[in-house]
Design a protein around this motif. Structure first.
Motif, short mmCIF file in Angstrom:
data_model
loop_
_atom_site.label_atom_id
_atom_site.label_comp_id
_atom_site.label_asym_id
_atom_site.label_seq_id
_atom_site.Cartn_x
_atom_site.Cartn_y
_atom_site.Cartn_z
N ARG A 85 47.02 96.61 57.62
CA ARG A 85 47.28 96.11 58.40
C ARG A 85 47.13 94.15 57.98
NH1 ARG A 85 44.70 95.97 62.96
NH2 ARG A 85 46.49 95.21 64.72
N TRP A 88 49.49 91.20 59.24
CA TRP A 88 49.60 91.48 60.94
C TRP A 88 48.08 90.57 61.43
CZ3 TRP A 88 53.24 92.13 63.84
CH2 TRP A 88 53.03 91.92 65.94
N GLU A 89 46.30 90.52 60.43
CA GLU A 89 45.53 90.14 60.88
C GLU A 89 44.86 88.91 59.97
OE1 GLU A 89 43.15 93.89 59.75
OE2 GLU A 89 43.33 94.23 61.47
N HIS A 110 55.98 94.88 66.69
CA HIS A 110 54.25 94.66 67.19
C HIS A 110 54.29 96.25 67.63
CE1 HIS A 110 51.78 94.36 70.78
NE2 HIS A 110 52.12 93.03 70.41
N TYR A 113 52.18 97.82 64.80
CA TYR A 113 50.39 97.63 63.95
C TYR A 113 49.60 97.36 65.10
CZ TYR A 113 52.59 95.49 59.82
OH TYR A 113 53.02 95.19 58.11
N THR A 114 50.50 97.28 66.20
CA THR A 114 49.23 97.16 67.59
C THR A 114 48.72 98.69 67.61
OG1 THR A 114 50.93 96.82 69.31
CG2 THR A 114 49.02 94.57 67.46
N LYS A 118 46.27 100.75 64.42
CA LYS A 118 44.96 100.86 64.72
C LYS A 118 45.26 102.20 65.33
CE LYS A 118 43.22 97.95 68.13
NZ LYS A 118 43.14 96.61 69.24
#
Length: 210
Positions: A85, A88-89, A110, A113-114, A118
């Motif tokens: 990730r 994204w991070e 979105h 990734y989230t 996660k």
């Protein structure tokens, strides 16, 4: 004579104005082109990260199935690979450019990734802790003899852990493929003559759509 000087002065001023306007236009165009290239590179980097996670998941499933089918003793020193990730991070740039995409594509990326990554990485964290606990005395290479009953127990736990990993890999792969059906900046570049001129036509077969 004065008329000549006036014409010369006016021509000089006009030249300065034209040069300033021309320079401004060139700068604006240059900045716009740089922004287009930056955006395209970041979108392709996101696409590559998603693709890499899919490939990693496929490899995990293939390796784990071989271990399960063979019934080999667990390898306590085997490491679990988590799904990336990083883009994204580590930067706000991806969010900036994703926000310019179609709302459906935005939501898919979105959520990938989230939610998908996660949750699966959190699951793999728990799996890793479980493996450290249950497989500690299951690898002959650590110098401990393993009796028949212990071997059966170890094989059972190892199979369960590998199957959870495979379910996670399958979920990450399926969600990633769903995203890439709608989000394909590499293919878009290859189909856009302007972007091909600016950035070339190099790509991986997986992302080119060929």
């Amino acid at each position: 004579m004065r008329s000549l000087r006036s014409v010369t002065k006016n021509s000089f001023v006009s030249g300065l104005i034209f040069g300033a306007i021309f320079s401004l236009i060139v700068n604006v165009i240059t900045v716009q082109i740089q922004e287009i290239i930056k955006k395209q590179r970041i979108l392709e980097a996101i696409e590559m990260e998603i693709a890499s996670n899919i490939i990693q998941g496929d490899k995990t499933i293939a390796i784990n199935r071989k271990v399960i089918d063979s019934g080999d003793v667990p390898n306590y020193f085997r490491t679990i690979t988590f799904y990336s990730r990083d883009l994204w991070e580590q930067s706000s740039d991806p969010l900036q450019y994703i926000a310019q995409l179609d709302p459906t594509v935005q939501n898919d990326i979105h959520d990938y990734y989230t939610v998908t990554l996660k949750q699966n990485n959190q699951l793999l964290n728990r799996v890793e802790r479980l493996a450290n606990e249950k497989l500690l005395n299951c690898d002959p290479s650590v110098g401990q003899a393993i009796d028949k009953e212990r071997q059966i127990e170890c094989t059972k736990w190892n199979k369960a852990i590998l199957e959870i990993e495979n379910l996670s890999a399958l979920n990450v792969g399926e969600k990633g493929i769903e995203v890439l059906k709608k989000f394909h900046p590499t293919k878009d570049r290859l189909n856009n003559i302007f972007l091909r001129i600016l950035m070339g036509d190099k790509s991986t077969r997986f992302l080119s759509g060929s």
